[in-house]
Design an enzyme around this catalytic site. Sequence first.
Site, PDB file in Angstrom:
ATOM      1  N   ARG A 117       0.733  -1.275   0.061  1.00  0.00           N
ATOM      2  CA  ARG A 117       0.013  -0.050   0.136  1.00  0.00           C
ATOM      3  C   ARG A 117       0.940   1.407  -0.071  1.00  0.00           C
ATOM      4  O   ARG A 117       0.233   2.264   0.134  1.00  0.00           O
ATOM      5  CB  ARG A 117      -0.798  -0.067   1.270  1.00  0.00           C
ATOM      6  N   LYS A 139       4.077  11.441 -11.123  1.00  0.00           N
ATOM      7  CA  LYS A 139       3.388  10.637 -11.827  1.00  0.00           C
ATOM      8  C   LYS A 139       4.070   9.389 -12.311  1.00  0.00           C
ATOM      9  O   LYS A 139       5.266   9.346 -12.428  1.00  0.00           O
ATOM     10  CB  LYS A 139       3.245  11.371 -13.343  1.00  0.00           C
ATOM     11  N   GLU A 181      11.783  16.896 -24.303  1.00  0.00           N
ATOM     12  CA  GLU A 181      10.810  17.313 -23.418  1.00  0.00           C
ATOM     13  C   GLU A 181      11.210  18.675 -22.587  1.00  0.00           C
ATOM     14  O   GLU A 181      10.159  19.352 -22.317  1.00  0.00           O
ATOM     15  CB  GLU A 181      10.820  16.236 -22.282  1.00  0.00           C
ATOM     16  N   LYS A 223       8.326  22.718 -14.122  1.00  0.00           N
ATOM     17  CA  LYS A 223       7.585  21.584 -13.995  1.00  0.00           C
ATOM     18  C   LYS A 223       7.061  21.334 -12.402  1.00  0.00           C
ATOM     19  O   LYS A 223       5.965  21.386 -12.059  1.00  0.00           O
ATOM     20  CB  LYS A 223       8.513  20.080 -14.149  1.00  0.00           C
ATOM     21  N   GLU A 233      -3.868  16.958 -11.864  1.00  0.00           N
ATOM     22  CA  GLU A 233      -4.416  17.345 -13.088  1.00  0.00           C
ATOM     23  C   GLU A 233      -5.977  17.726 -12.902  1.00  0.00           C
ATOM     24  O   GLU A 233      -6.561  17.294 -13.667  1.00  0.00           O
ATOM     25  CB  GLU A 233      -4.238  16.518 -14.423  1.00  0.00           C
ATOM     26  N   ARG A 238      -1.960  21.204 -15.418  1.00  0.00           N
ATOM     27  CA  ARG A 238      -0.856  20.224 -15.491  1.00  0.00           C
ATOM     28  C   ARG A 238      -0.863  19.438 -17.120  1.00  0.00           C
ATOM     29  O   ARG A 238      -0.013  19.021 -17.426  1.00  0.00           O
ATOM     30  CB  ARG A 238      -0.930  19.142 -14.407  1.00  0.00           C
ATOM     31  N   ASN A 242       1.275  18.147 -21.468  1.00  0.00           N
ATOM     32  CA  ASN A 242       1.202  17.027 -22.524  1.00  0.00           C
ATOM     33  C   ASN A 242       1.086  17.612 -23.810  1.00  0.00           C
ATOM     34  O   ASN A 242       0.649  16.887 -24.665  1.00  0.00           O
ATOM     35  CB  ASN A 242      -0.589  16.573 -22.000  1.00  0.00           C
ATOM     36  N   HIS A 245       1.612  15.380 -26.869  1.00  0.00           N
ATOM     37  CA  HIS A 245       1.344  13.710 -26.418  1.00  0.00           C
ATOM     38  C   HIS A 245       0.392  13.008 -26.817  1.00  0.00           C
ATOM     39  O   HIS A 245       0.292  11.917 -26.932  1.00  0.00           O
ATOM     40  CB  HIS A 245       1.325  13.792 -24.840  1.00  0.00           C
ATOM     41  N   HIS A 249       2.082   9.808 -28.231  1.00  0.00           N
ATOM     42  CA  HIS A 249       1.591   8.582 -27.454  1.00  0.00           C
ATOM     43  C   HIS A 249       1.180   7.649 -28.443  1.00  0.00           C
ATOM     44  O   HIS A 249       1.310   6.240 -28.284  1.00  0.00           O
ATOM     45  CB  HIS A 249       0.497   8.755 -26.412  1.00  0.00           C
ATOM     46  N   HIS A 261      10.436   7.801 -26.808  1.00  0.00           N
ATOM     47  CA  HIS A 261       9.407   8.758 -26.350  1.00  0.00           C
ATOM     48  C   HIS A 261       9.617  10.341 -26.681  1.00  0.00           C
ATOM     49  O   HIS A 261       8.554  10.877 -27.216  1.00  0.00           O
ATOM     50  CB  HIS A 261       9.255   8.856 -24.891  1.00  0.00           C
TER      51      HIS A 261
HETATM   52  N1  LIG Z   1       6.192  10.368 -15.339  1.00  0.00           N
HETATM   53  C1  LIG Z   1       6.300  11.503 -16.140  1.00  0.00           C
HETATM   54  O1  LIG Z   1       6.050  12.566 -15.700  1.00  0.00           O
HETATM   55  C2  LIG Z   1       7.017  11.248 -17.251  1.00  0.00           C
HETATM   56  C3  LIG Z   1       7.415  12.384 -18.330  1.00  0.00           C
HETATM   57  C4  LIG Z   1       7.879  12.209 -19.434  1.00  0.00           C
HETATM   58  C5  LIG Z   1       8.127  10.853 -19.913  1.00  0.00           C
HETATM   59  N2  LIG Z   1       7.827   9.813 -19.043  1.00  0.00           N
HETATM   60  C6  LIG Z   1       8.069   8.422 -19.506  1.00  0.00           C
HETATM   61  O2  LIG Z   1       9.501   8.357 -19.450  1.00  0.00           O
HETATM   62  C7  LIG Z   1       9.750   7.336 -20.602  1.00  0.00           C
HETATM   63  C8  LIG Z   1      10.951   7.411 -21.322  1.00  0.00           C
HETATM   64  O3  LIG Z   1      12.072   7.950 -20.647  1.00  0.00           O
HETATM   65  P1  LIG Z   1      13.567   7.521 -21.307  1.00  0.00           P
HETATM   66  O4  LIG Z   1      13.635   8.057 -22.546  1.00  0.00           O
HETATM   67  O5  LIG Z   1      14.645   8.235 -20.293  1.00  0.00           O
HETATM   68  O6  LIG Z   1      13.797   5.955 -21.407  1.00  0.00           O
HETATM   69  P2  LIG Z   1      14.660   4.959 -20.718  1.00  0.00           P
HETATM   70  O7  LIG Z   1      14.256   4.882 -19.372  1.00  0.00           O
HETATM   71  O8  LIG Z   1      14.378   3.785 -21.589  1.00  0.00           O
HETATM   72  O9  LIG Z   1      15.998   5.233 -20.814  1.00  0.00           O
HETATM   73  C9  LIG Z   1      16.545   5.332 -22.244  1.00  0.00           C
HETATM   74  C10 LIG Z   1      17.618   4.459 -22.481  1.00  0.00           C
HETATM   75  O10 LIG Z   1      18.872   5.020 -21.887  1.00  0.00           O
HETATM   76  C11 LIG Z   1      19.493   4.121 -20.943  1.00  0.00           C
HETATM   77  N3  LIG Z   1      20.178   5.144 -20.276  1.00  0.00           N
HETATM   78  C12 LIG Z   1      19.630   5.783 -18.996  1.00  0.00           C
HETATM   79  N4  LIG Z   1      20.416   6.469 -18.318  1.00  0.00           N
HETATM   80  C13 LIG Z   1      21.333   6.260 -19.107  1.00  0.00           C
HETATM   81  C14 LIG Z   1      23.079   6.824 -18.790  1.00  0.00           C
HETATM   82  N5  LIG Z   1      23.147   7.554 -17.952  1.00  0.00           N
HETATM   83  N6  LIG Z   1      23.952   6.521 -19.922  1.00  0.00           N
HETATM   84  C15 LIG Z   1      23.639   5.695 -20.760  1.00  0.00           C
HETATM   85  N7  LIG Z   1      22.165   5.176 -20.969  1.00  0.00           N
HETATM   86  C16 LIG Z   1      21.391   5.418 -20.274  1.00  0.00           C
HETATM   87  C17 LIG Z   1      18.474   3.202 -20.663  1.00  0.00           C
HETATM   88  O11 LIG Z   1      19.295   2.013 -20.138  1.00  0.00           O
HETATM   89  C18 LIG Z   1      17.719   3.018 -21.828  1.00  0.00           C
HETATM   90  O12 LIG Z   1      18.181   2.282 -22.780  1.00  0.00           O
HETATM   91  C19 LIG Z   1       8.497   6.921 -21.154  1.00  0.00           C
HETATM   92  O13 LIG Z   1       8.085   5.542 -20.856  1.00  0.00           O
HETATM   93  C20 LIG Z   1       7.743   8.079 -20.769  1.00  0.00           C
HETATM   94  O14 LIG Z   1       6.317   7.653 -20.902  1.00  0.00           O
HETATM   95  C21 LIG Z   1       7.220  10.009 -17.772  1.00  0.00           C
END
Ligand SMILES: NC(=O)c1ccc[n+]([C@@H]2O[C@H](COP(=O)([O-])OP(=O)(O)OC[C@H]3O[C@@H](n4cnc5c(N)ncnc54)[C@H](O)[C@@H]3O)[C@@H](O)[C@H]2O)c1
Length: 369
Positions: A117, A139, A181, A223, A233, A238, A242, A245, A249, A261
């Site tokens: 929980r 999020k 982003e 942010k 939201e 907030r 998006n 997005h 998405h 992404h």
């Molecule tokens: N929660 C939120 O507010 C929010 C906001 C924006 C995006 N997101 C989510 O974030 C995700 C995308 O994030 P991402 O692009 O970081 O993806 P990811 O976590 O897959 O990382 C991208 C790649 O980089 C590698 N990596 C990470 N750090 C590294 C480093 N320092 N050196 C070398 N390689 C490294 C990872 O292993 C992976 O292969 C999506 O799922 C998206 O929906 C969430």
Amino acid sequence: MDRKQMLNYPILIESGLLQQPKRWLPKKFADYDLVIITDHLVKKYYGKALADALKKADRKVLLLTFPAGESSKNQKVKTQLEEHMLRKKCGRNTLCLALGGGVVTDLAGFIAATYMRGIPVIQIPTSLLAMVDSSIGGKTAINTDYGKNLLGAFWQPQAVIVDVDCLRSLPRQHLINGLIEAAKMFLTHDRRSFRYLQKRLKDCLSGDEKMLRTIIKRAIAIKKKIVAQDEREQHGLRQTLNFGHTIGHALEKLSDYQMLHGYAVAYGILVEAKIAELKGLLASADYAEIAALFAAMDIFPQDLDRTMIKKIRHAIKYDKKNRAGESRYVLLKTIGQVYSRSRAWVHPISDPLLIQAWREVTGEHNAWQ
Ligand SMILES: NC(=O)c1ccc[n+]([C@@H]2O[C@H](COP(=O)([O-])OP(=O)(O)OC[C@H]3O[C@@H](n4cnc5c(N)ncnc54)[C@H](O)[C@@H]3O)[C@@H](O)[C@H]2O)c1
């Protein structure tokens, strides 16, 4: 603790933080067991080193990993990690350390939100995208066959630890992923920072730490401010984050999560900005500036499969912003400001307008078929 206090967690942006966990581990968790959740690539770069640093500081640590990439952000991997934690008898006095990119911050954050929980989590972003966006604001989510981020929770971290040294190992493609982003944040809320990014793009792409730090700080400040006003939201503000997005998405899902992404969001921004331009809200010169910024990152919407608009129209039916079956979009008014009407920040768009925007952005002349 009230919600305002929960949003007031420390955010450290420095180098060398992973080697010095004593500097940032909150004292109130001194007797907690620690679980690092990371992906297998980040484990190699930083996971083991962090675990060793924690062990040196006499902390009990469990290091859990899963395969890197968006396709791991699902129910199956979540369950596997949770069962591992249960087998190892992780109790409620467990502090989760989410170490990695946005996939890790979303997935580990969601595990923390639901395990027993809810257990505390510290977000330790290692990708630029996670530093500027996903580690902040609470999020958390996983994807389902129906669409992206459809299961999740709001779960605020206890702290966010941004060790900028991690950027050194990040491939260029992932620097771009994060810069997109950040650009989204600036386009919707901060014209000055957009100009800064425009001017300093080359330095940022070459990994200039000083410039990237500035970008990270500015994006986080935006942010934080937005989340403080509309954590869940409820007022809609907030939702402005998006921008790009609704389409982004859909593109990600249609690519079977092979498209990164940020790149999907960049294409989404171009289509959604074009919609605003076609509606007479956004000046054509502003659209051109956005397209030029992405072109400088080697992002060209003409590379998209132009016939996919039909599939996109289907995929956006599952967007979380939909109301009464209608898809809704964040529309830009000018660089640094979104359009709002009667306090609504997202707006329904007719199919013909969406198709026209798609057609103009991708250079497609026959998008109806
Ligand atoms: N929660 C939120 O507010 C929010 C906001 C924006 C995006 N997101 C989510 O974030 C995700 C995308 O994030 P991402 O692009 O970081 O993806 P990811 O976590 O897959 O990382 C991208 C790649 O980089 C590698 N990596 C990470 N750090 C590294 C480093 N320092 N050196 C070398 N390689 C490294 C990872 O292993 C992976 O292969 C999506 O799922 C998206 O929906 C969430």
